[in-house]
Scaffold this motif. Structure first.
Motif: not given
Length: 126
Positions: A7-13, A18-21, A51-61, A66-73
């Protein structure tokens, strides 16, 4: 029933998204001339990442990709910002990126731990 890390990890995403936007609200006031298309492109890419991070919070696949791409970015942007400390727009945005990077690393660790626990429960992992 989902565990606390699930429950915490999707909230962090959501917060990292939001910080990215957030820099999109700044507009392109700091850029002029030839730099404006680069700033517009950067804003577009950050918008898509947020938007990808927000989508990943609700779509586990989507989560680990998205997290690895965002960390690299975020790491690449912070390295570029460290190389050009005179850029005020990048300097302000980099503070948001440091916070988003910390949230992404925490969320990624929680997702990794949950996947590891599930694999152990399923008997996939020795």
């Amino acid at each position: 029933m989902p565990t606390l890390p699930e429950r915490v990890a999707p909230a962090l995403l959501v917060v990292a998204g939001l910080l990215t936007l957030l820099p999109l609200l700044a507009g392109t006031q700091g850029a002029s001339g030839t730099a404006q298309p680069l700033v517009l492109h950067w804003q577009f890419m950050m918008g898509m990442l947020g938007l990808g991070l927000l989508a990943a919070a609700f779509v586990p696949a989507l989560r680990m990709a998205v997290v690895s791409g965002a960390v690299m970015s975020k790491l690449a942007l912070l390295l570029l910002a460290a190389g050009a400390p005179g850029a005020e727009v990048v300097g302000q945005a980099s503070m948001l990126d440091v916070g988003a990077l910390a949230l992404l690393l925490a969320a990624g660790a929680l997702f990794w731990h949950a996947a590891s626990q599930q694999a152990r429960w399923d008997g996939v992992r020795p």
